[in-house]
Write a protein that holds these residues in place. Structure first.
Motif: not given
Length: 257
Positions: A210-237
């Motif tokens: 479903d291409y519309g679904l893929v586009a919607s997921l990417l709009i949220g996922a790309i900034p989410g991955v980048l933000l998660g990478g920035l805060v990963s060092a502060r999170l208790p794994e």
């Protein structure tokens, strides 16, 4: 654009960016149970969005010198063909099982989710984690045959359910091939990108994306991955890993029930 899908992409992207695992394992159940997508469309779209999202991480890891390219190519020799076999198996189930197809596919997904959850929860145990740490960075003389075999098994599961590209291969890279921490992450992401792309193309071919679904997921996922990478060092794994494992286990058991 469906904002609910974008929020789901952001949430899963944050988890992936912070922990390096759990992307497809979380997204597929969300698409099926919260947004009521048929299993085949959830799996196909999940792989398509994951392949695109992982391009950024793959480029970053390759540039940093964290990718064992030889091992990536060896595993891909098994994982890419077997992922297409997994896509074919899913498509065959859908065509031949009639009204039972969606139930069968969700049960397969549930079984793999439970497997991934067991792996994640096992890694949360101090003794198991210490054992894995001792395996990191060791020179292990497993060659082409082992790499292709690992690729075949993992690739089939990914093509069939979209789950396991990060978690299961990550464990294999430590336990079987003895890679160091940075190489595990870089090699896993790079191989996962190639594998997800191949499986996604298979699902595109059979019409399960479903291409519309893929586009919607990417709009949220790309900034989410980048933000998660920035805060990963502060999170208790050590707290995140059992929490994620428990969520995956409950999701898998819910699907199986």
């Amino acid at each position: 654009m469906n904002y609910h899908n974008a929020v789901a992409g952001l949430f899963v992207g944050l988890i992936v960016g912070a922990t390096g695992m759990g992307g497809a394992s979380l997204m597929a159940p969300i698409l099926i149970y919260l947004f009521h997508f048929k299993a085949k469309y959830a799996i196909g779209s999940d792989l398509a969005y994951a392949a695109i999202a992982k391009v950024f991480g793959s480029w970053q890891q390759k540039r940093a010198g964290n990718v064992n390219l030889k091992l990536v190519l060896q595993m891909s020799a098994g994982s890419i063909p077997s992922s297409l076999l997994g896509v074919w198996a899913l498509h065959t189930i859908d065509k031949r099982s009639g009204g039972e197809a969606d139930r069968i596919m969700t049960h397969l997904l549930g079984a793999v989710l439970v497997l991934v959850a067991v792996v994640v929860l096992s890694r949360s145990m101090p003794r198991v984690e210490a054992w894995f740490e001792r395996r990191r960075g060791r020179e292990v003389k497993h060659g082409l045959i082992w790499a292709v075999m690992v690729g075949c098994v993992g690739g089939f599961l990914v093509g069939l359910t979209s789950v396991g590209a990060g978690t299961l291969f990550g464990v294999a890279l430590i336990f079987i091939f003895g890679l160091g921490a940075r190489e595990v992450i870089g090699t896993d992401i790079y191989h996962g990108c190639l594998l997800s792309a191949a499986a996604a193309l298979g699902h595109v071919w059979v019409g399960d994306v479903d291409y519309g679904l893929v586009a919607s997921l990417l709009i949220g996922a790309i900034p989410g991955v980048l933000l998660g990478g920035l805060v990963s060092a502060r999170l208790p794994e050590r707290a995140l890993r059992p929490t994620l494992g428990t969520v995956l286990l409950l999701s898998g058991l819910k699907i199986l029930s």
